[in-house]
Write a protein that holds these residues in place. Structure first.
Motif, short mmCIF file in Angstrom:
data_model
loop_
_atom_site.label_atom_id
_atom_site.label_comp_id
_atom_site.label_asym_id
_atom_site.label_seq_id
_atom_site.Cartn_x
_atom_site.Cartn_y
_atom_site.Cartn_z
N GLN A 54 -10.55 32.68 -111.61
CA GLN A 54 -10.15 33.98 -112.13
C GLN A 54 -8.76 33.89 -112.76
O GLN A 54 -8.05 32.90 -112.59
CB GLN A 54 -10.11 35.02 -111.00
CG GLN A 54 -11.45 35.30 -110.34
CD GLN A 54 -11.31 36.32 -109.21
OE1 GLN A 54 -10.27 36.38 -108.55
NE2 GLN A 54 -12.35 37.10 -108.99
N GLY A 55 -8.41 34.94 -113.48
CA GLY A 55 -7.05 35.08 -113.98
C GLY A 55 -6.48 36.38 -113.43
O GLY A 55 -7.20 37.37 -113.29
N ARG A 56 -5.23 36.36 -113.08
CA ARG A 56 -4.59 37.55 -112.52
C ARG A 56 -3.32 37.85 -113.32
O ARG A 56 -2.45 36.98 -113.47
CB ARG A 56 -4.25 37.33 -111.05
CG ARG A 56 -3.76 38.60 -110.33
CD ARG A 56 -3.46 38.28 -108.88
NE ARG A 56 -4.64 37.75 -108.20
CZ ARG A 56 -5.56 38.51 -107.60
NH1 ARG A 56 -5.44 39.83 -107.61
NH2 ARG A 56 -6.60 37.96 -107.01
N ILE A 57 -3.25 39.06 -113.85
CA ILE A 57 -2.07 39.50 -114.62
C ILE A 57 -1.47 40.67 -113.89
O ILE A 57 -2.16 41.64 -113.56
CB ILE A 57 -2.48 39.92 -116.05
CG1 ILE A 57 -3.11 38.74 -116.80
CG2 ILE A 57 -1.27 40.46 -116.81
CD1 ILE A 57 -3.69 39.12 -118.16
N THR A 58 -0.18 40.58 -113.60
CA THR A 58 0.51 41.65 -112.88
C THR A 58 1.75 42.08 -113.63
O THR A 58 2.39 41.29 -114.33
CB THR A 58 0.90 41.20 -111.46
OG1 THR A 58 1.69 40.00 -111.56
CG2 THR A 58 -0.32 40.92 -110.61
N ALA B 249 -4.33 43.30 -112.99
CA ALA B 249 -5.62 43.11 -113.63
C ALA B 249 -6.18 41.75 -113.22
O ALA B 249 -5.48 40.74 -113.33
CB ALA B 249 -5.50 43.18 -115.14
N VAL B 250 -7.43 41.74 -112.76
CA VAL B 250 -8.11 40.50 -112.39
C VAL B 250 -9.19 40.25 -113.44
O VAL B 250 -10.04 41.10 -113.69
CB VAL B 250 -8.73 40.60 -110.98
CG1 VAL B 250 -9.50 39.32 -110.67
CG2 VAL B 250 -7.64 40.85 -109.95
N VAL B 251 -9.12 39.07 -114.05
CA VAL B 251 -10.02 38.72 -115.15
C VAL B 251 -11.06 37.71 -114.67
O VAL B 251 -10.72 36.68 -114.09
CB VAL B 251 -9.23 38.12 -116.34
CG1 VAL B 251 -10.16 37.88 -117.52
CG2 VAL B 251 -8.06 39.02 -116.73
N GLU B 252 -12.33 38.03 -114.90
CA GLU B 252 -13.42 37.11 -114.57
C GLU B 252 -13.86 36.39 -115.85
O GLU B 252 -14.01 37.01 -116.90
CB GLU B 252 -14.61 37.89 -114.00
CG GLU B 252 -14.32 38.69 -112.75
CD GLU B 252 -14.32 37.83 -111.50
OE1 GLU B 252 -14.72 36.64 -111.60
OE2 GLU B 252 -13.93 38.34 -110.43
N PHE B 253 -14.08 35.08 -115.74
CA PHE B 253 -14.51 34.28 -116.88
C PHE B 253 -15.94 33.78 -116.65
O PHE B 253 -16.34 33.50 -115.52
CB PHE B 253 -13.59 33.08 -117.09
CG PHE B 253 -12.17 33.45 -117.44
CD1 PHE B 253 -11.82 33.76 -118.74
CD2 PHE B 253 -11.20 33.52 -116.45
CE1 PHE B 253 -10.52 34.10 -119.07
CE2 PHE B 253 -9.89 33.85 -116.77
CZ PHE B 253 -9.55 34.16 -118.07
N ASP B 254 -16.70 33.67 -117.75
CA ASP B 254 -18.05 33.13 -117.63
C ASP B 254 -18.02 31.61 -117.74
O ASP B 254 -16.96 30.99 -117.81
CB ASP B 254 -18.99 33.76 -118.67
CG ASP B 254 -18.61 33.41 -120.11
OD1 ASP B 254 -17.85 32.44 -120.33
OD2 ASP B 254 -19.08 34.12 -121.02
N GLY B 255 -19.21 31.00 -117.76
CA GLY B 255 -19.29 29.55 -117.81
C GLY B 255 -18.76 28.93 -119.09
O GLY B 255 -18.51 27.72 -119.14
N ALA C 240 1.50 35.95 -114.25
CA ALA C 240 0.26 35.31 -114.72
C ALA C 240 -0.13 34.19 -113.78
O ALA C 240 0.60 33.21 -113.63
CB ALA C 240 0.45 34.76 -116.13
N ASP C 241 -1.29 34.35 -113.12
CA ASP C 241 -1.84 33.30 -112.26
C ASP C 241 -3.25 32.99 -112.73
O ASP C 241 -4.18 33.75 -112.50
CB ASP C 241 -1.84 33.76 -110.81
CG ASP C 241 -2.39 32.68 -109.86
OD1 ASP C 241 -2.72 31.58 -110.34
OD2 ASP C 241 -2.50 32.96 -108.65
#
Length: 240
Positions: free
Chosen positions: A207-211, A217-223, A201-202
């Motif tokens: 962004q957030g990255r789960i491996t 999986a790369v997670v994009e977050f909104d405002g 977990a980074d």
């Protein structure tokens, strides 16, 4: 955990891992009935082909529709055995330490809970989720105690433990949680799940990255800190 910890934080911390455990429990039990003896104590699930006797169980409390309140097991005047209510007493102490009234108060009105649920099983579910984040016991059962009252338990058995994380299942849990659960802090909930599930977990950047084994999986977050999109793919195992 820090001194500004809130009840809502606990719900986010528990959300995804709890969901995966409950899905797994449904898969293990299938059609079933249940029976509990609080004095013995013993908790059984009678399934189609076998009976599963829990290796341990913990009565958290009960949600009654009449008064519209949740009563923690440690405060129940019925006087249950200490082993059965010890987990609820630990939650009381945790609530007192961090100033979380939902855990520290003997009786909690449904209206004081997030979303102000009016149904007993929904109120019991919220208190149970928070209990999981504190106790580290992740499988629960919410049963009919008569008269519309719901009793909430944490249940333990080797068959209830999750299998190792697998790409399709992890992504299914994330997608189901984002679509169906009330998450306050998406970043916190996803990070908590990844860490507790033993995944990489980074979340240090935007962004957030789960491996995990064989996937990323790369997670994009909104405002607003909500998940705006997820890009997931399979990756070659290390050394492969």
């Amino acid at each position: 955990m820090h001194n500004s910890l809130t009840f809502t934080d606990l719900l986010d911390d528990a959300a995804l891992l709890s969901l995966e455990h409950q899905v797994h429990l449904e898969e293990v039990l299938g059609g079933h009935s249940w029976q509990v003896d609080l004095q013995q104590p013993r908790f059984d699930f009678a399934c189609v082909t076998r009976t599963i006797t829990c290796t341990a169980f913990h009565l958290l409390g009960s949600a009654a529709p009449g008064p519209g309140t949740w009563l923690w097991a440690w405060a129940n005047p019925s006087g249950f055995p200490e082993a059965v209510v010890a987990a609820s007493a630990r939650l009381r102490d945790f609530g007192l330490q961090y100033g979380i009234q939902e855990l520290a108060s003997a009786e909690v009105p449904f209206s004081a809970l997030p979303g102000a649920p009016t149904e007993a099983h929904l109120a019991a579910g919220l208190l149970t989720e928070a209990a999981k984040a504190v106790t580290g016991r992740w499988t629960s059962y919410n049963g009919d105690a008569g008269g519309g009252t719901r009793a909430a338990f944490l249940v333990e058995h080797p068959d209830f433990r999750l299998p190792p994380p697998e790409p399709a299942r992890v992504m299914r849990v994330i997608q189901q949680a984002l679509a169906g659960l009330r998450l306050t802090d998406h970043r916190r909930a996803l990070h908590s799940y990844a860490v507790k599930r033993g995944l990489g977990a980074d979340f240090s950047g935007e962004q957030g990255r789960i491996t995990g084994p064989g996937f990323e999986a790369v997670v994009e977050f909104d405002g607003y800190g909500r998940v705006a999109g997820i890009k997931a793919g399979l990756s070659a195992p290390h050394g492969g």
